[in-house]
Design a protein around this motif. Structure first.
Motif, PDB file in Angstrom:
ATOM      1  N   GLU A 183      49.212  41.858  46.494  1.00 41.33           N
ATOM      2  CA  GLU A 183      49.115  40.700  47.383  1.00 41.33           C
ATOM      3  C   GLU A 183      50.523  40.209  47.744  1.00 41.33           C
ATOM      4  O   GLU A 183      51.398  40.114  46.880  1.00 41.33           O
ATOM      5  CB  GLU A 183      48.336  39.571  46.693  1.00 41.33           C
ATOM      6  CG  GLU A 183      46.898  39.943  46.406  1.00 41.33           C
ATOM      7  CD  GLU A 183      46.093  38.789  45.810  1.00 41.33           C
ATOM      8  OE1 GLU A 183      46.603  37.641  45.753  1.00 41.33           O
ATOM      9  OE2 GLU A 183      44.951  39.029  45.401  1.00 41.33           O
ATOM     10  N   TYR A 200      51.066  42.579  34.494  1.00 39.01           N
ATOM     11  CA  TYR A 200      51.276  41.898  35.780  1.00 39.01           C
ATOM     12  C   TYR A 200      52.502  42.481  36.444  1.00 39.01           C
ATOM     13  O   TYR A 200      53.541  42.633  35.800  1.00 39.01           O
ATOM     14  CB  TYR A 200      51.450  40.382  35.585  1.00 39.01           C
ATOM     15  CG  TYR A 200      50.547  39.592  36.524  1.00 39.01           C
ATOM     16  CD1 TYR A 200      50.805  39.567  37.882  1.00 39.01           C
ATOM     17  CD2 TYR A 200      49.434  38.912  36.050  1.00 39.01           C
ATOM     18  CE1 TYR A 200      49.970  38.886  38.755  1.00 39.01           C
ATOM     19  CE2 TYR A 200      48.587  38.226  36.914  1.00 39.01           C
ATOM     20  CZ  TYR A 200      48.859  38.217  38.271  1.00 39.01           C
ATOM     21  OH  TYR A 200      48.031  37.564  39.135  1.00 39.01           O
ATOM     22  N   GLN A 223      52.488  40.567  44.108  1.00 37.09           N
ATOM     23  CA  GLN A 223      51.739  40.447  42.859  1.00 37.09           C
ATOM     24  C   GLN A 223      50.579  41.427  42.772  1.00 37.09           C
ATOM     25  O   GLN A 223      49.879  41.675  43.745  1.00 37.09           O
ATOM     26  CB  GLN A 223      51.206  39.012  42.705  1.00 37.09           C
ATOM     27  CG  GLN A 223      50.449  38.518  43.912  1.00 37.09           C
ATOM     28  CD  GLN A 223      50.458  37.021  44.067  1.00 37.09           C
ATOM     29  OE1 GLN A 223      49.477  36.357  43.719  1.00 37.09           O
ATOM     30  NE2 GLN A 223      51.539  36.476  44.592  1.00 37.09           N
ATOM     31  N   TYR A 235      42.492  34.280  33.562  1.00 41.12           N
ATOM     32  CA  TYR A 235      43.496  33.219  33.724  1.00 41.12           C
ATOM     33  C   TYR A 235      42.994  32.116  34.637  1.00 41.12           C
ATOM     34  O   TYR A 235      42.130  32.322  35.473  1.00 41.12           O
ATOM     35  CB  TYR A 235      44.844  33.759  34.188  1.00 41.12           C
ATOM     36  CG  TYR A 235      44.912  34.604  35.449  1.00 41.12           C
ATOM     37  CD1 TYR A 235      44.906  34.022  36.723  1.00 41.12           C
ATOM     38  CD2 TYR A 235      45.056  35.977  35.360  1.00 41.12           C
ATOM     39  CE1 TYR A 235      45.033  34.792  37.863  1.00 41.12           C
ATOM     40  CE2 TYR A 235      45.183  36.761  36.502  1.00 41.12           C
ATOM     41  CZ  TYR A 235      45.165  36.162  37.757  1.00 41.12           C
ATOM     42  OH  TYR A 235      45.288  36.928  38.886  1.00 41.12           O
ATOM     43  N   TYR A 237      44.327  29.459  37.480  1.00 36.39           N
ATOM     44  CA  TYR A 237      45.503  29.414  38.352  1.00 36.39           C
ATOM     45  C   TYR A 237      45.409  28.376  39.446  1.00 36.39           C
ATOM     46  O   TYR A 237      44.345  28.029  39.921  1.00 36.39           O
ATOM     47  CB  TYR A 237      45.830  30.790  38.918  1.00 36.39           C
ATOM     48  CG  TYR A 237      44.905  31.338  39.984  1.00 36.39           C
ATOM     49  CD1 TYR A 237      43.677  31.897  39.652  1.00 36.39           C
ATOM     50  CD2 TYR A 237      45.273  31.328  41.329  1.00 36.39           C
ATOM     51  CE1 TYR A 237      42.847  32.437  40.625  1.00 36.39           C
ATOM     52  CE2 TYR A 237      44.451  31.868  42.309  1.00 36.39           C
ATOM     53  CZ  TYR A 237      43.238  32.416  41.943  1.00 36.39           C
ATOM     54  OH  TYR A 237      42.416  32.948  42.906  1.00 36.39           O
ATOM     55  N   LYS A 239      46.824  27.093  43.291  1.00 35.33           N
ATOM     56  CA  LYS A 239      47.207  27.674  44.582  1.00 35.33           C
ATOM     57  C   LYS A 239      47.274  26.527  45.593  1.00 35.33           C
ATOM     58  O   LYS A 239      46.383  25.676  45.607  1.00 35.33           O
ATOM     59  CB  LYS A 239      46.100  28.652  44.953  1.00 35.33           C
ATOM     60  CG  LYS A 239      46.195  29.378  46.239  1.00 35.33           C
ATOM     61  CD  LYS A 239      45.051  30.422  46.259  1.00 35.33           C
ATOM     62  CE  LYS A 239      45.070  31.238  47.511  1.00 35.33           C
ATOM     63  NZ  LYS A 239      44.114  32.351  47.451  1.00 35.33           N
TER      64      LYS A 239
HETATM   65  N1  LIG Z   1      47.537  36.650  41.866  1.00 32.63           N
HETATM   66  C1  LIG Z   1      46.299  36.240  42.153  1.00 32.63           C
HETATM   67  O1  LIG Z   1      45.428  36.074  41.277  1.00 32.63           O
HETATM   68  N2  LIG Z   1      46.021  35.936  43.458  1.00 32.63           N
HETATM   69  C2  LIG Z   1      44.719  35.530  43.896  1.00 32.63           C
HETATM   70  N3  LIG Z   1      43.944  36.651  44.368  1.00 32.63           N
HETATM   71  C3  LIG Z   1      44.801  34.480  44.997  1.00 32.63           C
HETATM   72  O2  LIG Z   1      45.765  34.501  45.772  1.00 32.63           O
HETATM   73  O3  LIG Z   1      43.910  33.639  45.083  1.00 32.63           O
END
Ligand SMILES: NC(=O)N[C@H](N)C(=O)O
Length: 248
Positions: A183, A200, A223, A235, A237, A239
Motif C-alpha cells: 500500500e 512488516y 507498507q 493490530y 490502528y 487512520k
Molecule cells: N497498513 C494497513 O493496515 N493499512 C490498511 N489497509 C489501511 O490503510 O486501512
C-alpha cells in the motif's frame, strides 16, 4: 530489570517501530497514579499522538479535550469512565471516543489496567455535526472480509460518517494472511499489535514485530505485512480520513 544494549525499536523519517523495551514514563497533567508512554507524537513528525497508559489501582485520569479528540481503548483490565453525562465500566476490548471540548474522568481501575489512546486535532467539516461521545467494543462478528481475502478481516470501531475525521480499526490476519499488495497512500497510521507476530515491510525495510509493539507510518510510507507463526496476528490502528487533501 534485565539489562540490554539491544532493541527492536527504530525511528526513521517516515516510520518507526516502538517496542516496549525502550519505554520511559511521561508525566501528563491530570493523569495520576499511572505511567504514560508517549509512543507516537508530532515530535517525530507525526500528525497523531498515540500513548499507552498503565494504571495502578489508585489511577485517575481527569481532563477535558481541547482541540484534539481522544480515542481510549482498554487493552487489559477494567476502569470506570464518566463522560458526556454517562458513567460506564469498560473492560478489555471496550472503548470510548471523546470528541473535542468534552470533560472526562476515568476512575477505579483494576491494578495494571492498560489504555491505548489515539489523539488527533479535529478538523470540522461544514454541514456535518461534530461527533458525539461514542462507546463500543471489539467484536470479530462485526469484522467483514478485507479485499475478498478470507484470511483478512477489519472491524471499524467508529461510525463511517463524514463528521469523523479519524478512523480506528482492528485488523485481523489469520494464519498465513498477508496484505494483498504494497500500500502507498496519503493516510497516516499509528498502530499497536494486540496479538501474535508478523513481518512488516515499511519503505522497503523489513521488521519482525509482535504483540505489544507499535508502528508509526507517515503518509506515503510504503507498507506490507504478513502474519507469522501459528496464531492470528491482530493490530488496532488509527487512520486520518474524510477530509480534503490540502495544498499550502
Ligand atoms: N497498513 C494497513 O493496515 N493499512 C490498511 N489497509 C489501511 O490503510 O486501512
Amino acid at each position: 530489570m534485565e539489562m540490554s544494549a539491544l532493541t527492536r525499536s527504530v525511528v526513521k523519517r517516515n516510520h518507526a517501530i516502538i517496542a516496549p523495551d525502550g519505554y520511559i514514563n511521561s508525566n501528563v497533567p491530570g493523569w495520576t497514579g499511572c505511567t504514560v508512554n508517549v509512543i507516537i507524537n508530532e515530535q517525530m513528525g507525526a500528525r497523531l499522538c498515540q500513548t499507552l497508559i498503565t494504571l495502578t489501582d489508585a489511577g485517575r485520569l481527569v481532563g477535558e479535550t481541547q482541540v484534539s479528540q481522544i480515542f481510549f481503548y482498554v487493552v487489559q483490565g477494567r476502569v470506570q469512565v464518566a463522560v458526556g453525562g454517562e458513567t460506564r465500566t469498560l473492560g478489555a476490548g471496550q472503548y470510548v471516543y471523546i470528541p473535542v471540548g468534552q470533560s472526562y474522568e476515568f476512575t477505579g481501575p483494576e491494578a495494571s489496567t492498560q489504555l491505548l489512546t489515539f489523539h488527533k486535532v479535529y478538523e470540522p467539516l461544514a454541514g456535518h455535526a461534530t461527533p458525539a461521545v461514542f462507546f463500543g467494543e471489539r467484536d470479530y462478528r462485526k469484522a467483514p472480509i478485507y479485499m475478498n481475502d478470507e484470511a483478512l478481516r477489519i472491524q471499524e470501531l467508529l461510525p463511517n460518517e463524514l463528521g469523523f475525521d479519524m478512523a480506528v480499526n482492528i485488523f485481523t490476519y489469520g494464519i498465513g494472511g498477508n496484505l494483498p499488495m504494497v500500500e502507498t497512500h496519503i493516510m497516516e497510521h499509528g498502530l499497536m499489535y494486540l496479538e501474535g507476530q508478523a513481518i512488516y515491510m515499511l519503505d522497503q525495510c523489513w521488521y519482525p514485530v509482535k504483540k505489544g509493539d507499535s508502528i508509526w507510518m507517515a503518509p506515503y510510507c510504503q507498507q506490507w505485512a504478513t502474519a507469522m507463526g501459528q496464531e492470528p496476528s491482530v493490530y488496532i490502528y488509527y487512520k486520518n480520513v474524510n477530509r480534503f487533501p490540502t495544498v499550502m
